[in-house]
Design a protein around this motif. Structure first.
Motif, mmCIF file in Angstrom:
data_model
loop_
_atom_site.group_PDB
_atom_site.id
_atom_site.type_symbol
_atom_site.label_atom_id
_atom_site.label_comp_id
_atom_site.label_asym_id
_atom_site.label_seq_id
_atom_site.Cartn_x
_atom_site.Cartn_y
_atom_site.Cartn_z
ATOM 1 N N UNK A 204 0.815 -1.213 0.000
ATOM 2 C CA UNK A 204 0.000 0.000 0.000
ATOM 3 C C UNK A 204 0.853 1.270 0.000
ATOM 4 N N UNK A 205 1.965 1.238 0.756
ATOM 5 C CA UNK A 205 2.834 2.416 0.820
ATOM 6 C C UNK A 205 3.428 2.731 -0.544
ATOM 7 N N UNK A 206 3.948 1.724 -1.238
ATOM 8 C CA UNK A 206 4.599 1.959 -2.529
ATOM 9 C C UNK A 206 3.584 2.304 -3.621
ATOM 10 N N UNK A 207 2.396 1.758 -3.530
ATOM 11 C CA UNK A 207 1.347 2.108 -4.498
ATOM 12 C C UNK A 207 0.958 3.567 -4.308
ATOM 13 N N UNK A 208 0.843 3.995 -3.046
ATOM 14 C CA UNK A 208 0.504 5.400 -2.762
ATOM 15 C C UNK A 208 1.604 6.334 -3.248
ATOM 16 N N UNK A 209 2.876 5.955 -3.020
ATOM 17 C CA UNK A 209 3.998 6.777 -3.478
ATOM 18 C C UNK A 209 4.003 6.890 -5.002
ATOM 19 N N UNK A 210 3.720 5.784 -5.683
ATOM 20 C CA UNK A 210 3.701 5.790 -7.151
ATOM 21 C C UNK A 210 2.591 6.703 -7.676
ATOM 22 N N UNK B 128 3.096 10.050 -9.961
ATOM 23 C CA UNK B 128 2.371 10.206 -11.227
ATOM 24 C C UNK B 128 1.614 11.525 -11.260
ATOM 25 N N UNK B 129 1.034 11.909 -10.110
ATOM 26 C CA UNK B 129 0.304 13.168 -10.032
ATOM 27 C C UNK B 129 1.260 14.359 -10.174
ATOM 28 N N UNK B 130 2.444 14.263 -9.557
ATOM 29 C CA UNK B 130 3.434 15.329 -9.677
ATOM 30 C C UNK B 130 3.904 15.477 -11.123
ATOM 31 N N UNK B 131 4.101 14.364 -11.811
ATOM 32 C CA UNK B 131 4.505 14.416 -13.225
ATOM 33 C C UNK B 131 3.423 15.057 -14.068
ATOM 34 N N UNK C 51 1.209 17.272 -13.117
ATOM 35 C CA UNK C 51 1.183 18.711 -12.861
ATOM 36 C C UNK C 51 2.341 19.428 -13.553
ATOM 37 N N UNK C 52 3.511 18.780 -13.549
ATOM 38 C CA UNK C 52 4.682 19.372 -14.204
ATOM 39 C C UNK C 52 4.481 19.480 -15.705
ATOM 40 N N UNK C 53 3.881 18.432 -16.293
ATOM 41 C CA UNK C 53 3.652 18.465 -17.739
ATOM 42 C C UNK C 53 2.626 19.516 -18.131
ATOM 43 N N UNK C 54 1.660 19.762 -17.259
ATOM 44 C CA UNK C 54 0.612 20.766 -17.541
ATOM 45 C C UNK C 54 1.175 22.192 -17.401
ATOM 46 N N UNK C 55 2.181 22.349 -16.518
ATOM 47 C CA UNK C 55 2.737 23.676 -16.292
ATOM 48 C C UNK C 55 3.721 24.102 -17.372
ATOM 49 N N UNK C 56 4.114 23.166 -18.225
ATOM 50 C CA UNK C 56 5.081 23.503 -19.286
ATOM 51 C C UNK C 56 4.395 24.165 -20.480
#
Length: 258
Positions: free
Chosen positions: A238-244, A248-251, A253-258
């Motif tokens: 559960x911990x690693x699934x949550x981290x993944x 993915x959400x951070x990526x 957001x980064x792609x949308x900000x470019x």
């Protein structure tokens, strides 16, 4: 009346005794149930991020060692494997060598406070030697402290590409300002070409490296890069699934900000 009081006191003593025993026996069960979580979460995020620079090393390698470059005199063959290791006492990337002339095993870790990489090695004769250093472009350069004779040893791990890696062993004696070559091992990745992270292949859910081993949780398939990550995922999926999901959400957001 006196007998009645003695009976009540006796029952109270027995109850306290049973409660004490259940508390003592309950503690190990509690520790065991959380052992997996502690084990998988023992690597600080900053250390994990720094060590992920070496995800391309994970897996098996065939090596040829040479005392002198391009000379077969004194050359030897060895095998090596790099595996993520998650342990409360020793976490990092394990480096196991078979038939090595200069190393038997090592553990690569990262010190967030000193901002340096640490390499704890075991030599073929069983003695231990510790190194520390930094990543310089594509090469990790690590030096030991002077030994009893004043000699300093250096190991340089250079990542050429996903198929080729070089490990250089050098020494500087007391009073010398330069290192001289002891040997170099040229590694070629064993087996077929592994998918690289970001190349369209599956990604390790634990470290972000190349996912080559399938694991499952609640009917869904994920991928890990080595046996160490497989064990870590199975201990606390559960911990690693949550981290993944967070990555993915951070990526996104980064792609949308470019």
């Amino acid at each position: 009346m006196r007998k009645c009081c003695q009976t009540v006191v006796g029952l109270l003593c027995v109850s306290v005794l049973f409660w004490s025993l259940s508390s003592v026996h309950g503690e190990p069960e509690k520790s065991a149930s959380t052992a997996g979580v502690k084990k998988s979460a023992s690597l600080p995020p900053e250390s994990k991020q720094a060590l992920s620079e070496f995800n391309s090393l994970i897996g098996g390698w065939r090596g040829v060692g040479m005392i002198k470059r391009n000379s077969r005199k004194g050359a030897w063959s060895e095998k090596a494997e790099w595996v993520w290791k998650f342990d409360p006492q020793q976490s990092g990337i394990a480096y196991e060598v078979e038939d090595g002339k200069f190393l038997k095993s090592a553990l690569l870790s990262y010190d967030p406070e000193q901002k340096t990489y640490q390499l704890a090695t075991v030599l073929p004769d069983g003695t231990k030697r510790d190194y520390s250093g930094m990543l310089e472009k594509d090469t990790l350069v690590l030096e030991s402290q002077p030994d009893a004779e004043g000699a300093v040893y250096r190991i340089s791990i250079r990542k050429l590409n996903e198929k080729r890696t070089l490990v250089l062993f050098e020494q500087r004696n007391q009073g010398q300002s330069f290192y001289y070559r002891l040997a170099e091992v040229g590694y070629t990745r064993a087996g077929t070409r592994l998918a690289a992270s970001g190349s369209g292949g599956p990604e390790c859910i634990v470290t972000g490296g190349a996912g080559t081993i399938a694991v499952s949780h609640k009917g869904k398939t994920y991928y890990v890069c080595c046996s160490g990550c497989k064990q870590a995922f199975e201990d606390d999926p559960e911990t690693f699934i949550a981290e993944a999901k967070q990555k993915a959400e951070e990526r996104r957001k980064q792609s949308q900000s470019r």
